[in-house]
Design an enzyme around this catalytic site. Sequence first.
Site, mmCIF file in Angstrom:
data_model
loop_
_atom_site.group_PDB
_atom_site.id
_atom_site.type_symbol
_atom_site.label_atom_id
_atom_site.label_comp_id
_atom_site.label_asym_id
_atom_site.label_seq_id
_atom_site.Cartn_x
_atom_site.Cartn_y
_atom_site.Cartn_z
ATOM 1 N N ASN A 209 0.842 -1.206 0.000
ATOM 2 C CA ASN A 209 0.000 0.000 0.000
ATOM 3 C C ASN A 209 0.874 1.252 0.000
ATOM 4 O O ASN A 209 1.861 1.335 0.727
ATOM 5 C CB ASN A 209 -0.837 -0.026 1.301
ATOM 6 C CG ASN A 209 -1.935 1.012 1.330
ATOM 7 O OD1 ASN A 209 -2.711 1.127 0.378
ATOM 8 N ND2 ASN A 209 -2.018 1.775 2.405
ATOM 9 N N HIS A 245 -5.170 9.853 -1.420
ATOM 10 C CA HIS A 245 -5.468 11.041 -0.613
ATOM 11 C C HIS A 245 -5.358 12.249 -1.536
ATOM 12 O O HIS A 245 -4.250 12.711 -1.815
ATOM 13 C CB HIS A 245 -4.474 11.190 0.541
ATOM 14 C CG HIS A 245 -4.628 10.151 1.588
ATOM 15 N ND1 HIS A 245 -5.751 10.083 2.406
ATOM 16 C CD2 HIS A 245 -3.826 9.131 1.973
ATOM 17 C CE1 HIS A 245 -5.606 9.062 3.239
ATOM 18 N NE2 HIS A 245 -4.465 8.463 2.991
ATOM 19 N N GLU A 274 -7.563 4.534 0.587
ATOM 20 C CA GLU A 274 -7.679 5.625 1.573
ATOM 21 C C GLU A 274 -8.214 6.900 0.923
ATOM 22 O O GLU A 274 -7.776 8.010 1.236
ATOM 23 C CB GLU A 274 -6.303 5.885 2.215
ATOM 24 C CG GLU A 274 -5.688 4.639 2.833
ATOM 25 C CD GLU A 274 -4.386 4.880 3.590
ATOM 26 O OE1 GLU A 274 -4.063 6.042 3.883
ATOM 27 O OE2 GLU A 274 -3.695 3.878 3.883
ATOM 28 N N ASP A 276 -9.812 10.195 -0.055
ATOM 29 C CA ASP A 276 -10.548 11.370 0.421
ATOM 30 C C ASP A 276 -10.247 12.503 -0.546
ATOM 31 O O ASP A 276 -9.178 12.558 -1.141
ATOM 32 C CB ASP A 276 -10.235 11.756 1.884
ATOM 33 C CG ASP A 276 -8.791 11.565 2.307
ATOM 34 O OD1 ASP A 276 -7.884 11.766 1.479
ATOM 35 O OD2 ASP A 276 -8.566 11.232 3.481
HETATM 36 C C1 XIL Z 1 -3.371 8.279 9.607
HETATM 37 C C2 XIL Z 1 -4.566 8.275 10.541
HETATM 38 O O1 XIL Z 1 -5.710 8.590 9.810
HETATM 39 C C3 XIL Z 1 -4.366 9.274 11.651
HETATM 40 O O2 XIL Z 1 -5.394 9.140 12.619
HETATM 41 C C4 XIL Z 1 -3.009 9.039 12.309
HETATM 42 O O3 XIL Z 1 -2.784 10.059 13.264
HETATM 43 C C5 XIL Z 1 -1.891 9.053 11.305
HETATM 44 O O4 XIL Z 1 -2.167 8.069 10.306
HETATM 45 N N1 XIL Z 1 -1.483 6.873 5.092
HETATM 46 C C6 XIL Z 1 -1.763 5.735 5.811
HETATM 47 C C7 XIL Z 1 -2.613 5.827 7.014
HETATM 48 O O5 XIL Z 1 -1.391 4.642 5.370
HETATM 49 O O6 XIL Z 1 -2.278 4.851 7.978
HETATM 50 C C8 XIL Z 1 -2.573 7.187 7.626
HETATM 51 O O7 XIL Z 1 -3.527 7.225 8.683
HETATM 52 C C9 XIL Z 1 -2.847 8.249 6.585
HETATM 53 C C10 XIL Z 1 -1.815 8.210 5.504
#
Ligand code: XIL
Length: 378
Positions: A209, A245, A274, A276
């Site tokens: 990932n 993201h 992930e 958003d």
């Molecule tokens: C983030 C979480 O959403 C937060 O709550 C934490 O403080 C930090 O990590 N990439 C990833 C996730 O693979 O695990 C991360 O999650 C966001 C970026």
Amino acid sequence: MATIIAWQPEFTALVVAAALFSVGCAYLADGPQTGATAQPPLKVLAAKRGLNIGVCVSPEALRNDPGYGKLLAEQFDIVTPENAMKFAHIQPERGTFTWDDADQIVDFAVQHGMKIRSHTALWHHAVPEWIADGAFARRQWEQIAKDQIAAIAQRYGDRLTYWDVVNEAIADDGQLRETIWLKTLGPDYLEKAYRWAHAAAPNVKLVYNDYGAEMKNAKSDAIYAMARDFLDRGVPLHAIGFQMHFIKSMPDPRKIAENLRRFAELGLELHVTELDIAIQKMSGTRAEQLEQQADLYRRVMEVCLSVKAVTVFQMWGLDDGHSWVPWFTKQPDAALLFDRDYQPKPAYHAVTRTLAEFQPDADADASQTCPVIADSVK
Ligand code: XIL
């Protein structure tokens, strides 16, 4: 005088129509209280497309807020623990394992028939102090990493469908990222981690990932080369997770589709892990920003429906009240499908509509169906 009416064939149609109407009414009565919808939940629409749809989950919210669990189970069929399976959470002190938060999520998912993606065994963030400051010999470091993987596998192995074994190990320039794991275990640590995970949990599909690998670039080229090499040599790897993201910018969806297709040709499953889409850089009123956001969600979903190897579509949070974006950017935002009152946003409706209606071209070439992205997200 009683009138006897002979049964006419049309009456059968009327009865069937009435029955369907009452089933529909029953659905509406029992259905989502999100105000979402007279339409089927996301998971039903996604299942028809061969997709699991989900979000990352917070154990506190599951414990403290019944509305959170209700919406989650109603709309989604796969979850990832947002933080609860990271190293620092599971083994905060050497040899002391804390499972409560992860158990909460796994139990909820099992109760509601949802799949689980574990996240993540080896990452450079969320490592406890005893790891960050640790001074061990190479052989001990190997044992520590292997034990962490084995502990997760032993506790949850039969209940996990997918597992992000290693997260974000490749830097933007395509080199291995300088992490605690690279320093202590050496450059073949990824291969070792996937072999350990597979040996400990042979039925779980293993995922690599990362972020920023959505389009062709040095990082995605390096991930592609690693994946091909692993497959050639029989290192167990089953899927690539693309975080997506989209906070400061978003690639043209045509470029995302082009990149995903080369990974699909390797025979791997592809996951959006992930997603958003931040609105803080978008112009216009709040309502206009939410419309732009909805359009971008639509385009990402169209790409996913155009590339059959995409099997998982996950947002990084259920609702705007449980999103990491404001924390990460230090700016208010609203990057997810539901607002903080669990009401569906235009993005939810866009995703729903796309799942219900979008027809990829016969050639499944998303480039013909995704116009160039607006300048709204920079
Ligand atoms: C983030 C979480 O959403 C937060 O709550 C934490 O403080 C930090 O990590 N990439 C990833 C996730 O693979 O695990 C991360 O999650 C966001 C970026």
